[in-house]
Structure formats: structure tokens, C-alpha cells
Design an enzyme around this catalytic site. Sequence first.
Site, PDB file in Angstrom:
ATOM      1  CD  GLU A  44     -10.622  -1.359 -11.922  1.00 30.25           C
ATOM      2  OE1 GLU A  44     -10.663  -1.206 -13.157  1.00 30.25           O
ATOM      3  OE2 GLU A  44      -9.579  -1.666 -11.308  1.00 30.25           O
ATOM      4  CE  LYS A 117      -8.725   0.688 -16.031  1.00 27.61           C
ATOM      5  NZ  LYS A 117      -8.709  -0.585 -15.257  1.00 27.61           N
ATOM      6  CB  CYS A 154      -7.635   0.711 -11.890  1.00 27.67           C
ATOM      7  SG  CYS A 154      -6.469  -0.541 -11.255  1.00 27.67           S
TER       8      CYS A 154
END
Length: 295
Positions: A44, A117, A154
Site C-alpha cells: 500500500e 479504498k 489494507c
Amino acid sequence: MAKELKIGILQQHNVADRGDNMRRLADGITSLAQRGAELIVLQELHNSLYFCQVESVDNFDLAEPVPGPSTDFYGQLAKQLNVVIVTSLFERRAPGLYHNTAVVMERDGTIAGIYRKMHIPDDPAYYEKFYFTPGDLGFQPIQTSVGKLGVLVCWDQWYPEAARLMALQGAELLIYPTAIGYESSDAPDEQQRQRDAWTTVQRGHAVANGLPVISVNRVGFEPDPSGQTNGIQFWGSSMVVGPQGEFLFRSGDSEEESAVVNVDLAHSEQVRRWWPFLRDRRIEEYTDITRRFID
């Protein structure tokens, strides 16, 4: 018939020099391709230090458009090396509107697709809500020449709903570029529990959905520029697990590593025949899952 895919992972310790990070990433990508990798997954926000340890408007200068300089850089590598690359970028969508965005580069250097995300944390040393607007593209797998990729990022890896929605739309792999580490004030046994929980939840996604999971984490110590905390020790432990949660590869927790891992995508169908979780879902009973809490 087996459908073998060679997956390259690159676990790296980042420094303040963005150019140095990208040069080392390019070297690592090149090495993985030369070792036979067809799909390469990066960690990431791999171009820079993990800047979310502090809230600073100056850090928005790290953001860039998509397409932009980084997609040109990694797209050229993808084309030159004939590989698919999963990148993770700080996207400047518009003035005052930024995302934490995974961009998948196809073998011909074009953008196969993007994922913004969806779940954005806001915890000590992980002040991501200051920087990132939650994604608005949903949970859509990205079709590539090496397969249909369920790319998430993540904090998304803690949510079974995200993994399930990718699986229900035909994802062949679940992929998580990651930046997670030890909170410096926690006792060593608590740190180990957190790392074990992180590993366990992703293995659970693999089992529950009958799919391989690839998570690539950064590694090494990154100081807190504000000095308010003792910084983050990123715990590495990048992994590739099979559809029954079995480890196909797991890196160490303190050193840079790269690896090429063979994954049999056809094995997922066999596992789903043995454990037909999708067949036995009681979808008519799940309507309350969209509620925040059931009082």
C-alpha cells in the site's frame, strides 16, 4: 486441468526519498518478472513513506492524477516486462478530493482498472480519514489477462462483506496491498495478538470464499514526523494463502523480501465442490446485514 499462475510479491522498506523507493520497486519488479512472475503485487502507498502518521495539508502534494506519472512509470514496466502489476497510489481526483487507490496495470501498459479504498481508518498514527475520501466504485473485480482480480486495500481486509462481494462477482483472487504495523506503546504480547489476528482474518476470507488471498505489507521502521508517537514498526509478514487457508508463502516480519509463488487457480473450484458455502447461503435471511446495528 490446472491453471497455474505465478504471483510475485514485493515487501519493501520505504525511505523519505520517493525516487529511491520507485527505483528499488522497479528493480524488484524486474527481478520478479525475470524469475517468471506473471502478476506482481506491491504494498500500500508504495511510492512514499506512510505519510498518514500525521495530519498535514502539505502531504497532499504527494497525490497525483490517475492516469498520471506513476501509472506511466509502472505501465511502462508492465509493458516492457509483459506482466500485470497491482499498484497502490495516492490519487488526486480533484482539488480537495483524494483517494487511496489501487491501479492495475495490464501487460500492454494500459490501466486494466482501478479500485478506491472503501473502508478508511482513523486511529492513532493511521489518520487516513484526513486524506482519503471513501471509494465510490463499489466492490468490482478487475478483469485482466491473468484472471479476474478482487483488489481491495489494507483496512478492507478486516471486512468479510468486501471479500464476499468480490467473490460473488467472480473474483479468482483476493488481493490486499497493505500498510500495517505495531503500535509502539503496546506490550509485545499484545503486538503478537494483533499480527496473529491480521493473519487469521485473511485466511478466513480465503476459506469462506474458496479463493486464494494475496496480502503484501510494507516492512521496517518509519518515524512519526511530529514526534507525538514513537513511529510505526511495519510487521511485513506478506502472505499468499490457498482456498483452504493454507500458507503457500509467508515472509518474515523484519526484512525486505520478494518471492514468486505458484498458485493453482483451478483448485478453487475443487475446494468449492468439497465445501459448497455459496450453495448453502440463506440469502433470503440476510436482509438485516445492511443495517448498522440490530437493536
